[in-house]
Scaffold this motif. Structure first.
Motif, PDB file in Angstrom:
ATOM      1  N   ALA A 111      29.584  22.003  48.632  1.00 23.08           N
ATOM      2  CA  ALA A 111      28.476  23.040  48.455  1.00 23.08           C
ATOM      3  C   ALA A 111      28.689  24.100  49.308  1.00 23.08           C
ATOM      4  N   ALA A 112      29.175  23.999  50.479  1.00 21.24           N
ATOM      5  CA  ALA A 112      29.455  25.097  51.636  1.00 21.24           C
ATOM      6  C   ALA A 112      30.619  25.856  51.034  1.00 21.24           C
ATOM      7  N   LEU A 113      31.625  24.943  50.470  1.00 21.29           N
ATOM      8  CA  LEU A 113      32.963  25.475  50.133  1.00 21.29           C
ATOM      9  C   LEU A 113      32.489  26.739  48.809  1.00 21.29           C
ATOM     10  N   ALA A 114      31.722  26.205  48.037  1.00 18.36           N
ATOM     11  CA  ALA A 114      31.379  27.118  46.932  1.00 18.36           C
ATOM     12  C   ALA A 114      30.857  28.447  47.408  1.00 18.36           C
ATOM     13  N   ARG A 115      29.933  28.317  48.341  1.00 21.15           N
ATOM     14  CA  ARG A 115      29.448  29.668  48.906  1.00 21.15           C
ATOM     15  C   ARG A 115      30.398  30.429  49.547  1.00 21.15           C
ATOM     16  N   MET A 116      31.432  29.969  49.904  1.00 18.50           N
ATOM     17  CA  MET A 116      32.527  30.635  50.355  1.00 18.50           C
ATOM     18  C   MET A 116      33.340  31.475  49.357  1.00 18.50           C
ATOM     19  N   GLU A 117      33.670  30.397  48.360  1.00 19.94           N
ATOM     20  CA  GLU A 117      34.343  31.070  47.332  1.00 19.94           C
ATOM     21  C   GLU A 117      33.415  32.206  46.468  1.00 19.94           C
ATOM     22  N   ALA A 118      32.304  32.051  46.486  1.00 21.21           N
ATOM     23  CA  ALA A 118      31.461  33.293  45.723  1.00 21.21           C
ATOM     24  C   ALA A 118      31.388  34.417  46.565  1.00 21.21           C
ATOM     25  N   ALA A 119      31.718  34.268  48.000  1.00 24.53           N
ATOM     26  CA  ALA A 119      31.714  35.656  48.875  1.00 24.53           C
ATOM     27  C   ALA A 119      33.032  35.897  49.058  1.00 24.53           C
ATOM     28  N   ALA A 120      34.134  35.627  48.270  1.00 25.82           N
ATOM     29  CA  ALA A 120      35.247  35.806  48.534  1.00 25.82           C
ATOM     30  C   ALA A 120      35.638  37.472  48.699  1.00 25.82           C
ATOM     31  N   ASP A 121      34.944  38.261  47.849  1.00 25.26           N
ATOM     32  CA  ASP A 121      35.171  39.619  47.956  1.00 25.26           C
ATOM     33  C   ASP A 121      34.249  40.468  48.661  1.00 25.26           C
ATOM     34  N   ASP A 122      33.502  39.931  49.788  1.00 23.42           N
ATOM     35  CA  ASP A 122      32.866  40.627  50.645  1.00 23.42           C
ATOM     36  C   ASP A 122      33.014  39.961  51.926  1.00 23.42           C
TER      37      ASP A 122
END
Length: 221
Positions: A111-122
């Protein structure tokens, strides 16, 4: 049912100031004035002083006689020491994860990794998600003492973020490292987990302390 957590005003104020330091609102070297802070936070000076003394004990603020309180500045030795301590704490947390419910821990890290992936462009959001991943990694160990120590170290880490922004690794590479760490926990591979952690921390130190860059406020990893 569990008892309701009752937090003192000083604890809440300490959290607010800690977050401001972490996000660079109060950069290293900033003097914190009691009157201005008390007014901004809407609290009396008693709880504020208690909160600030707690942050002095944590090492985030320093007190100068007859001058007041300042946000600590981190030198090269401090940066190395922060990451040495983080490596030790996160390795210990990782061993507890491997000895416990690895599946549950892997779910939390996924779940924490998914948040990193969602924030990849920022970059700022990615730094927040990176911070959250490591906080979750230690929290999932179930050790309140490791978690408490890690919280202060993660704030000190973020105090070095400005220094890393120009040398930040590509988002894909950063996410891949965290995915490998999650996989090592899921697979119960202690040797791989330790190796990934050590390489991850060593790379962060090298990027922060690149020649010509002063280690001001803090860093993903």
């Amino acid at each position: 049912m569990e008892p309701v957590e009752r937090r003192s005003t000083a604890a809440i104020v300490a959290d607010r100031i800690r977050t401001a330091i972490m996000r660079g609102t109060f950069p290293p070297g900033t003097q914190l004035g009691e009157v201005e802070l008390a007014s901004a936070l809407g609290v009396s000076r008693g709880p504020l002083r208690e909160a600030m003394q707690h942050l002095v004990a944590e090492g985030l603020l320093r007190s100068e006689r007859h001058r007041g309180l300042f946000v600590r500045e981190l030198g090269a030795a401090d940066v190395r020491d922060v990451y040495t301590a983080r490596t030790a704490i996160e390795r210990a947390a990782g061993l507890l994860l491997l000895a416990g419910d690895r599946s549950a821990a892997a779910e939390r890290l996924t779940a924490a990794l998914a948040r990193m992936e969602a924030a990849a462009d920022d970059p700022v959001a990615l730094a927040d998600a990176d911070h959250a991943f490591h906080a979750e990694f230690v929290a999932a160990s179930g050790s309140p003492r490791l978690r408490r120590m890690a919280e202060t170290l993660l704030v000190e880490t973020r105090m070095c973020l400005a220094a890393l922004q120009e040398t930040l690794p590509p988002a894909a590479a950063l996410i891949a490292e965290h995915r490998e760490l999650r996989d090592a926990v899921r697979d119960g591979d202690a040797e791989r987990m330790a190796a990934v952690l050590e390489a991850h921390m060593a790379d962060a130190v090298e990027r922060i302390l690149v020649p010509g860059t002063s280690p001001a406020p803090a860093v993903p990893a």
